[in-house]
Enzyme design. Sequence first.
Site, PDB file in Angstrom:
ATOM      1  N   CYS A   8       0.089   4.322   0.480  1.00 28.36           N
ATOM      2  CA  CYS A   8      -0.342   5.114   1.587  1.00 28.36           C
ATOM      3  C   CYS A   8       0.409   4.827   2.702  1.00 28.36           C
ATOM      4  O   CYS A   8       0.730   5.689   3.675  1.00 28.36           O
ATOM      5  CB  CYS A   8      -1.799   5.009   1.665  1.00 28.36           C
ATOM      6  SG  CYS A   8      -2.668   3.471   2.380  1.00 28.36           S
ATOM      7  N   HIS A  50       0.922  -1.101   0.106  1.00 27.45           N
ATOM      8  CA  HIS A  50      -0.188  -0.102  -0.115  1.00 27.45           C
ATOM      9  C   HIS A  50       0.856   1.333   0.078  1.00 27.45           C
ATOM     10  O   HIS A  50       1.581   1.453   0.841  1.00 27.45           O
ATOM     11  CB  HIS A  50      -0.966   0.052   1.177  1.00 27.45           C
ATOM     12  CG  HIS A  50      -2.044  -1.142   1.231  1.00 27.45           C
ATOM     13  ND1 HIS A  50      -3.440  -0.910   1.196  1.00 27.45           N
ATOM     14  CD2 HIS A  50      -1.831  -2.443   1.281  1.00 27.45           C
ATOM     15  CE1 HIS A  50      -3.926  -1.901   1.167  1.00 27.45           C
ATOM     16  NE2 HIS A  50      -3.109  -3.216   1.159  1.00 27.45           N
TER      17      HIS A  50
END
Length: 212
Positions: free
Chosen positions: A174, A172
């Site tokens: 993020c 991910h």
Amino acid sequence: MAEQARAPKIVTHSHYATSFEAESEAEVYDPRKEGLVREMLDALGEDAEREGLKRTPLRVAKALDFLTSGYQMSAEEIIKKALFEEDAKEMVIVRDIEFYSMCEHHMLPFFGHAHVGYLPNGKVVGLSKIARVVDVFARRLQVQERLTNQVADALMEHLGAHGVAVVMEASHTCMMMRGVQKQRSTTVSSAMRGTFESDPRTRAEFMSFVRG
């Protein structure tokens, strides 16, 4: 002033999109989306009219339509077109299906591999369609947990299988680019349906194939 030529929407019915680049200086793809991107560039302190950014709003609009094209795709339609009567009883597994999705919390990408297995119940599906079903749900704003369950539920419902198993492994951005900034972490999620959920031996056999 000559009217600008508006481009047709990116076609994803054939699974793959056409060019993301501007076909001409006058091309307009989606005025509303392009306007919003320009506003964002201005808010970030950039000059949306400078050479390097002039066509960026159009490219972003096209890319976002493609990356969220799963909303216009149907898992049922994909499966039903490639479902065949077959007296197969053994587990079918497709490993290492690449997928790319976007985190709904930050609209940043997450990507990885899906491993999908099912136990046929008188019918089998074309193997490429399993990968396409993954894309149906990956090409939406997502969280990995929901994505995993949606793939499993769609295959279970439309295949009529004895059981379906899905494991997804993803990185991910993020977590990698912001926040905790951990570059090597991966997230693993699973969804078991039918026999894979009720029979530990079947589940263990699937997991042994996934691990290789």
